[in-house]
Design a protein around this motif. Structure first.
Motif, PDB file in Angstrom:
ATOM      1  N   ARG A   1      -4.644   8.665  -0.889  1.00  0.00           N
ATOM      2  CA  ARG A   1      -4.564   7.767  -1.974  1.00  0.00           C
ATOM      3  C   ARG A   1      -5.947   7.159  -2.087  1.00  0.00           C
ATOM      4  O   ARG A   1      -6.605   6.869  -3.146  1.00  0.00           O
ATOM      5  N   THR A   2      -6.625   7.218  -0.836  1.00  0.00           N
ATOM      6  CA  THR A   2      -8.154   6.787  -1.033  1.00  0.00           C
ATOM      7  C   THR A   2      -9.240   7.916  -1.086  1.00  0.00           C
ATOM      8  O   THR A   2     -10.538   7.789  -1.331  1.00  0.00           O
TER       9      THR A   2
ATOM     10  N   GLU B   1       0.803  -1.224   0.037  1.00  0.00           N
ATOM     11  CA  GLU B   1       0.205  -0.166  -0.057  1.00  0.00           C
ATOM     12  C   GLU B   1       0.800   1.098   0.183  1.00  0.00           C
ATOM     13  O   GLU B   1       1.639   1.396   0.695  1.00  0.00           O
TER      14      GLU B   1
ATOM     15  N   THR C   1     -10.046   9.854   1.454  1.00  0.00           N
ATOM     16  CA  THR C   1     -11.214   9.676   2.387  1.00  0.00           C
ATOM     17  C   THR C   1     -10.640  10.630   3.500  1.00  0.00           C
ATOM     18  O   THR C   1      -9.486  10.503   3.929  1.00  0.00           O
TER      19      THR C   1
ATOM     20  N   PRO D   1     -14.504   6.388   6.557  1.00  0.00           N
ATOM     21  CA  PRO D   1     -14.349   5.532   5.220  1.00  0.00           C
ATOM     22  C   PRO D   1     -15.952   4.940   5.284  1.00  0.00           C
ATOM     23  O   PRO D   1     -16.242   4.213   6.214  1.00  0.00           O
TER      24      PRO D   1
END
Length: 287
Positions: A218-219, A186, A221, A254
């Motif tokens: 990256r996400t 990740e 959120t 999230p």
């Protein structure tokens, strides 16, 4: 594992606490004020007992609970003229931490040490109460169970600026971390923003809010809580102790899985600053 940590604490604490009041016989009210200052010179052992309730769209997410013991020792070193050096590790131990098993389609409970966090910084407090510090924050891939860590070492800059008076402390503490080494797949790029507001009504009480909001680039959120903490400082024997409770309600998390509530019980004994004593003696011994 938690029994070993308790045993180590019971062995070390009497030796550390025997001369805890190294800065003189401060009142509980003054100790409370000093402990509320991020640049305090007081050495302390912080034990944060954090109970979390989770929710999300994953199967069974709304039924998940977890407990984390976060141990944060701090032994600041005075450099003179209001300057301080800080090296502050954070050891997270997870008990029954919910982890989603994608192969089985359900949550499992994990127990173990997580990734050890740390920050190394230089701080300065002016005579007018302006507080400043800057340094590096990061984490080490020390998790005893892969699901409890990232498998990555992270590093990044941190900054704190604030104002302190007899009745309040206001400040802002941002940092950003990237993955710099490790074996995890990740990519990590996380920004943390922490506004701090502390009210000191007297009688060794403190009322504070210091929500820790994180943004994962990256996400894309946010994890953002509303935070309230209430603490009381008392002196037991010769050792000052701070006892407090902390509450988080997460307004952003999230969608798949994230914390909804956190209730914390914080215990902070002030201890002898053995590292500062060694630092002060060592130059004399080497001359």
């Amino acid at each position: 594992m938690h029994r070993r940590l308790i045993a180590i604490f019971l062995l070390l604490f009497p030796a550390l606490a025997c001369t805890a009041a190294e800065d003189g016989d401060m009142s509980a009210n003054e100790v409370s004020r000093q402990l509320s200052n991020p640049n305090t010179s007081l050495a302390r052992l912080t034990f944060k007992n954090q109970f979390r309730w989770f929710e999300g769209s994953l199967p069974g997410a709304d039924n998940q609970r977890g407990y984390e013991l976060l141990f944060q020792p701090s032994f600041p070193i005075k450099l003179g003229g209001g300057d301080m050096f800080f090296l502050r590790p954070a050891f997270p131990v997870f008990f029954d931490q919910p982890v989603f098993d994608a192969d089985k389609g359900r949550f499992t409970q994990e127990l173990g040490l997580g990734d050890i966090g740390f920050d190394v910084s230089y701080g300065h407090t002016t005579g007018s109460g302006i507080i400043f510090s800057a340094g590096v924050a990061g984490s080490l891939p020390t998790a005893t169970v892969s699901e409890l860590g990232t498998g990555q070492m992270t590093l990044g800059p941190e900054l704190f600026i604030g104002k302190m008076s007899k009745k309040y402390i206001l400040g802002f503490f941002p940092n950003h971390q990237w993955d710099v080494a490790g074996w995890g797949d990740e990519d990590i790029s996380v920004t943390t923003l922490q506004p701090i507001a502390v009210y000191l009504p007297g009688n060794a009480w403190s009322i504070a809010t210091s929500p820790i909001a994180t943004y994962n680039w990256r996400t894309e959120t946010w994890t953002t809580p509303i935070n309230l903490a209430v603490s009381k400082t008392v002196i037991l024997g010769e050792t000052p102790w701070r006892f407090g409770m902390e509450f988080n309600y997460y307004v952003e998390r999230p969608d798949a899985f994230g914390p909804q509530w956190m209730v914390g019980i914080n215990i902070v004994p002030v201890v002898e600053n053995v590292f500062a004593r060694w630092f002060q003696k060592n130059p004399q011994e080497t001359n």
